[in-house]
Write a protein that holds these residues in place. Sequence first.
Motif, mmCIF file in Angstrom:
data_model
loop_
_atom_site.group_PDB
_atom_site.id
_atom_site.type_symbol
_atom_site.label_atom_id
_atom_site.label_comp_id
_atom_site.label_asym_id
_atom_site.label_seq_id
_atom_site.Cartn_x
_atom_site.Cartn_y
_atom_site.Cartn_z
ATOM 1 N N ASN A 18 0.835 -1.212 0.000
ATOM 2 C CA ASN A 18 0.000 0.000 0.000
ATOM 3 C C ASN A 18 0.869 1.261 0.000
ATOM 4 O O ASN A 18 0.635 2.200 -0.750
ATOM 5 C CB ASN A 18 -0.923 0.027 1.226
ATOM 6 C CG ASN A 18 -2.004 -1.038 1.140
ATOM 7 O OD1 ASN A 18 -2.281 -1.570 0.071
ATOM 8 N ND2 ASN A 18 -2.607 -1.361 2.277
ATOM 9 N N LYS A 19 1.866 1.263 0.869
ATOM 10 C CA LYS A 19 2.742 2.419 1.003
ATOM 11 C C LYS A 19 3.543 2.662 -0.292
ATOM 12 O O LYS A 19 3.647 3.789 -0.769
ATOM 13 C CB LYS A 19 3.709 2.170 2.167
ATOM 14 C CG LYS A 19 4.175 3.407 2.865
ATOM 15 C CD LYS A 19 4.906 3.014 4.143
ATOM 16 C CE LYS A 19 5.445 4.230 4.849
ATOM 17 N NZ LYS A 19 6.127 3.911 6.093
ATOM 18 N N GLY A 50 -6.890 8.112 -10.676
ATOM 19 C CA GLY A 50 -8.225 7.515 -10.602
ATOM 20 C C GLY A 50 -8.136 6.039 -10.273
ATOM 21 O O GLY A 50 -7.173 5.372 -10.656
ATOM 22 N N LYS A 51 -9.142 5.539 -9.582
ATOM 23 C CA LYS A 51 -9.169 4.108 -9.255
ATOM 24 C C LYS A 51 -10.218 3.398 -10.111
ATOM 25 O O LYS A 51 -11.369 3.835 -10.179
ATOM 26 C CB LYS A 51 -9.488 3.907 -7.773
ATOM 27 C CG LYS A 51 -9.389 2.432 -7.369
ATOM 28 C CD LYS A 51 -9.671 2.208 -5.912
ATOM 29 C CE LYS A 51 -9.505 0.720 -5.595
ATOM 30 N NZ LYS A 51 -9.856 0.407 -4.215
ATOM 31 N N ASN A 52 -9.803 2.315 -10.748
ATOM 32 C CA ASN A 52 -10.632 1.458 -11.602
ATOM 33 C C ASN A 52 -11.144 2.146 -12.871
ATOM 34 O O ASN A 52 -11.713 1.484 -13.732
ATOM 35 C CB ASN A 52 -11.804 0.856 -10.826
ATOM 36 C CG ASN A 52 -11.315 -0.116 -9.766
ATOM 37 O OD1 ASN A 52 -10.274 -0.749 -9.945
ATOM 38 N ND2 ASN A 52 -12.024 -0.216 -8.664
ATOM 39 N N ALA A 53 -10.961 3.429 -12.991
ATOM 40 C CA ALA A 53 -11.294 4.164 -14.218
ATOM 41 C C ALA A 53 -10.519 5.483 -14.181
ATOM 42 O O ALA A 53 -10.290 6.026 -13.095
ATOM 43 C CB ALA A 53 -12.793 4.457 -14.295
ATOM 44 N N GLY A 81 -7.323 -3.295 -7.142
ATOM 45 C CA GLY A 81 -7.961 -2.601 -8.260
ATOM 46 C C GLY A 81 -6.943 -2.113 -9.285
ATOM 47 O O GLY A 81 -5.760 -2.442 -9.216
ATOM 48 N N SER A 82 -7.440 -1.341 -10.238
ATOM 49 C CA SER A 82 -6.578 -0.772 -11.281
ATOM 50 C C SER A 82 -6.450 0.726 -11.051
ATOM 51 O O SER A 82 -7.453 1.401 -10.806
ATOM 52 C CB SER A 82 -7.186 -1.014 -12.668
ATOM 53 O OG SER A 82 -7.309 -2.392 -12.906
#
Lengths: 133, 142
Positions: A18-19, A50-53, A81-82
């Motif tokens: 995460n870090k 952005g997360k997932n998009a 996620g992406s």
Amino acid sequence: MANKKLSEHIPDIKAALNKGLAEHLAVTQGKLSKANPVDTGRMASSWFIGKNAPDRSVAAERSGPGPVEVREYSGVIEFDGSWYISNNLPYAERVSFDPKWAKGGAGGSAWFTTITGQMPADLNDRMAKYLPK
Amino acid sequence: MSYTAIRAVFEAALNTAYQGLTTPVPVLFDNVQETQPNGEHVILSIGFPSSTEPLVCSTGETNIEFIRGSIQVSCYVPRGRGMKRLEELAAVALQTLVAIPQQADPNKICPRVGNIEGPTPILSGDEPYGLSVVSAVFTARG
């Protein structure tokens, strides 16, 4: 450390991932903003995470030169996620790839491909820094 | 090992490749030609974003260094004439970059080309030219 079970290492590994990812995304966003050729500063201020998009918003239109502002991601960046760093201005692609448009910019004429090309090595270095040895 | 010697490996190989075409294509280098031609041409940009890599080893008088770099080859052709020529010029860049590590260098620079991105066609906007970009990261030891 040596007597720990594998399952006991998982929280440490998760925290490190995460870090590492959060730092990588924030630093890369900052690099793109800093190296982006500047006229009014609108494009340099429009690199968003952005997360997932992709985040398709853009900085407000400007009538003249203004400061470059790096908008921090408002949520928590975690290793799932992406994740995207994007710029949705219509001329962003041209400025990113065309040396004729980038000439005179702080990051040189190949500023965009220089940053994106180094991203895998940068991410690797960051993860190595945070993952438990 | 100097930046100049590393740059020379790539610039010489790519310039030779583009001059060897049936219709030679001018190559523009960083901080050399200020006026860009209207017709077909290639812009070659080389950067060294990471110069803090450790020395690989010391060999007495000289040290073996390790430097990361990146290269971008931007191919320009007049707009509205199809993709064939753009892709031909981009293919020359790809073939040359792949072959570079096999070439002997008088300065004993040992380049390794990593992931190659592209060709990325850029046709947006109303510029009078079409553009195709090939970029790659590399490492150099010497």
